[in-house]
Design an enzyme around this catalytic site. Structure first.
Site, PDB file in Angstrom:
ATOM      1  N   ARG A   1      35.081  32.843  39.723  1.00 52.97           N
ATOM      2  CA  ARG A   1      35.677  32.554  38.415  1.00 52.97           C
ATOM      3  C   ARG A   1      35.613  31.077  38.026  1.00 52.97           C
ATOM      4  NH1 ARG A   1      39.030  36.542  36.462  1.00 52.97           N
ATOM      5  NH2 ARG A   1      40.788  35.252  35.831  1.00 52.97           N
TER       6      ARG A   1
ATOM      7  N   ARG B   1      41.182  41.603  43.979  1.00 57.97           N
ATOM      8  CA  ARG B   1      41.056  42.496  42.810  1.00 57.97           C
ATOM      9  C   ARG B   1      41.512  43.944  43.031  1.00 57.97           C
ATOM     10  NH1 ARG B   1      36.749  38.762  42.141  1.00 57.97           N
ATOM     11  NH2 ARG B   1      36.573  37.876  40.047  1.00 57.97           N
TER      12      ARG B   1
ATOM     13  N   LYS C   1      43.347  26.238  49.478  1.00 54.36           N
ATOM     14  CA  LYS C   1      42.502  27.365  49.013  1.00 54.36           C
ATOM     15  C   LYS C   1      41.390  26.832  48.119  1.00 54.36           C
ATOM     16  CE  LYS C   1      42.981  31.920  46.788  1.00 54.36           C
ATOM     17  NZ  LYS C   1      42.425  31.912  45.421  1.00 54.36           N
TER      18      LYS C   1
ATOM     19  N   SER D   1      36.860  30.136  49.769  1.00 60.02           N
ATOM     20  CA  SER D   1      36.974  30.912  48.524  1.00 60.02           C
ATOM     21  C   SER D   1      36.284  30.183  47.386  1.00 60.02           C
ATOM     22  CB  SER D   1      38.474  31.067  48.190  1.00 60.02           C
ATOM     23  OG  SER D   1      38.649  31.690  46.926  1.00 60.02           O
TER      24      SER D   1
ATOM     25  N   ARG E   1      35.936  44.378  50.850  1.00 60.12           N
ATOM     26  CA  ARG E   1      36.506  45.590  50.264  1.00 60.12           C
ATOM     27  C   ARG E   1      36.831  46.685  51.266  1.00 60.12           C
ATOM     28  NH1 ARG E   1      37.543  42.465  47.124  1.00 60.12           N
ATOM     29  NH2 ARG E   1      36.793  42.208  44.992  1.00 60.12           N
TER      30      ARG E   1
ATOM     31  N   ASP F   1      37.944  34.836  51.528  1.00 58.05           N
ATOM     32  CA  ASP F   1      38.055  35.888  50.509  1.00 58.05           C
ATOM     33  C   ASP F   1      36.763  35.976  49.716  1.00 58.05           C
ATOM     34  OD1 ASP F   1      37.999  34.157  48.257  1.00 58.05           O
ATOM     35  OD2 ASP F   1      40.140  34.323  47.867  1.00 58.05           O
ATOM     36  N   GLY F   2      36.743  36.926  48.779  1.00 58.38           N
ATOM     37  CA  GLY F   2      35.574  37.079  47.910  1.00 58.38           C
ATOM     38  C   GLY F   2      34.765  38.307  48.274  1.00 58.38           C
ATOM     39  N   GLY F   3      35.056  39.434  47.633  1.00 61.64           N
ATOM     40  CA  GLY F   3      34.222  40.622  47.765  1.00 61.64           C
ATOM     41  C   GLY F   3      34.432  41.454  49.015  1.00 61.64           C
TER      42      GLY F   3
ATOM     43  N   HIS G   1      37.107  31.388  44.358  1.00 59.60           N
ATOM     44  CA  HIS G   1      37.991  31.941  43.324  1.00 59.60           C
ATOM     45  C   HIS G   1      37.401  33.231  42.747  1.00 59.60           C
ATOM     46  CE1 HIS G   1      41.685  30.278  41.240  1.00 59.60           C
ATOM     47  NE2 HIS G   1      41.516  31.427  40.615  1.00 59.60           N
TER      48      HIS G   1
END
Ligand SMILES: Cc1cc2nc3c(=O)[nH]c(=O)nc-3n(C[C@H](O)[C@H](O)[C@H](O)COP(=O)(O)O)c2cc1C
Length: 336
Positions: free
Chosen positions: A237, A289, A210, A232, A269, A265-267, A234
């Site tokens: 972050r 999130r 990851k 990713s 939704r 991943d990342g945003g 993160h």
């Protein structure tokens, strides 16, 4: 119960997160500790915005029929191509440490809704064994994602995971950049290809890396024997200025050339976002999130409401783009 009701309920229990109607990183900004991005705090929004710029092409001449979002990933039969993102410590969201309870709730929902739960090894020694116990209890598809501790520590964890029913094991290489933990003396560090190969060799499960953001690192991960990679950053972050995951996905897909499963991943939704990622060559997506919002709102039931909402959105998006099963999804469906 609707997801908006779950979200409203979450606002009473959750700290640092505003449970915003759109989880786009603007509400949490640079809140770390908390769910935000590394200062200046725009990384999560960079990820989210990139998916918004990608369009979907309708196809109204496809043969009619029911939409099936089912698939198989690392031998696990899923109702949709989704993994929940690991959160090592829920102290980022509340003063009392509810990490074990959170992992238990999301794992329960994973068994019910047919997605893969990814849980971390966290910052306390109970996190990994707790997740493994919940995974066996609910007979859920789950993947422990291990932080980049020194290899001797990770090897002990892999030994335990080999004996479990986990569908795979992951190492989150980019956590080495997490100042929130490294600043507290946790020994996270970057890995050389040889160190990653040693970890891969110890795993009897499919092995996932990851935190891949370049074609070069993707090729290196595959050369180390990775069966899967997670594109990713993160969630913004670890490196201000990192590009959006949607931006780097096509070059990584091209570099990997089918040699490993690709999760991004990342945003992401919505079901439409999932369709975009698959059309761009990902095998599955990871979302993080919104899961704590769902769990703080209504426990495992809140997570179920959220994932079922995502699945229905994916069904509707696939239907309108002419896909009746995941293998019908093709690059022409996106307008980049
Ligand atoms: C509060 C918080 C804690 C996280 N902890 C971890 C972790 O322990 N291990 C890990 O691999 N990723 C961790 N992540 C990253 C997520 O799993 C995921 O990669 C990232 O948030 C991107 O997805 P999103 O935009 O859907 O949130 C964390 C993210 C957040 C917001």
């Amino acid at each position: 119960m609707t997801f908006d009701e779950v979200r409203e309920s979450a606002k009473k229990n959750i700290s640092n997160c505003k449970a915003c109607p759109v989880c786009n990183g603007l509400g949490c900004g640079n809140t770390i500790p908390g769910p935000g991005s590394k200062a200046p705090g725009n990384g999560a929004n960079v990820n989210w915005s990139a998916w918004q710029k990608i369009g979907l092409n309708m196809d109204v001449f496809a043969p009619d029929g029911a939409v099936d979002t089912g698939c198989e990933l690392f031998g696990a039969k899923l109702k949709l191509p989704l993994l929940s993102g690991p959160i090592g410590s829920l102290t980022q969201y509340s003063k009392t440490d509810v990490t074990l309870e959170y992992n238990d709730g999301v794992i329960e929902a994973a068994a019910k809704c047919g997605f893969i739960d990814c849980f971390g090894d966290g910052v306390t020694p109970q996190t990994l064994p707790g997740g493994l116990i919940s995974m066996e209890h609910y007979q859920a598809a789950a993947v422990p994602i291990l932080n980049p501790f020194p290899n001797d520590v990770i090897l002990k964890h892999i030994e335990k995971i080999n004996k479990s029913s986990a569908v795979a094991v992951g190492v989150v290489a980019d956590s080495a950049g997490l100042s929130v933990w490294t600043g507290k003396g946790l020994k996270f560090g970057s890995k050389t290809p040889d160190e990653m190969k040693e970890l891969r060799a110890a795993s009897e499960k499919p092995f996932i890396v990851k935190g891949i953001m370049t074609a070069k690192n993707a090729e290196q991960a595959v050369a180390c024997g990775a069966d899967g990679i997670i594109v990713s950053n993160h969630g913004g972050r670890v490196l201000p200025g990192a590009p959006a995951t949607a931006e780097v996905l096509p070059e990584i897909v091209a570099a990997v050339g089918g040699a490993a499963k690709i999760i991004v991943d990342g945003g992401l939704r919505s079901g439409s976002d999932i369709l975009k990622a698959l059309a761009m060559g990902a095998d599955a997506v990871m979302i993080c999130r919104p899961f704590p919002v769902a769990w703080f709102g209504a426990g495992a039931e809140g997570v179920t409401v959220y994932v079922e909402k995502l699945r229905m959105e994916l069904v509707e998006a696939m239907y309108m783009c002419g896909a009746r099963k995941l293998t019908d999804i093709s690059p022409e469906m996106v307008r980049v």
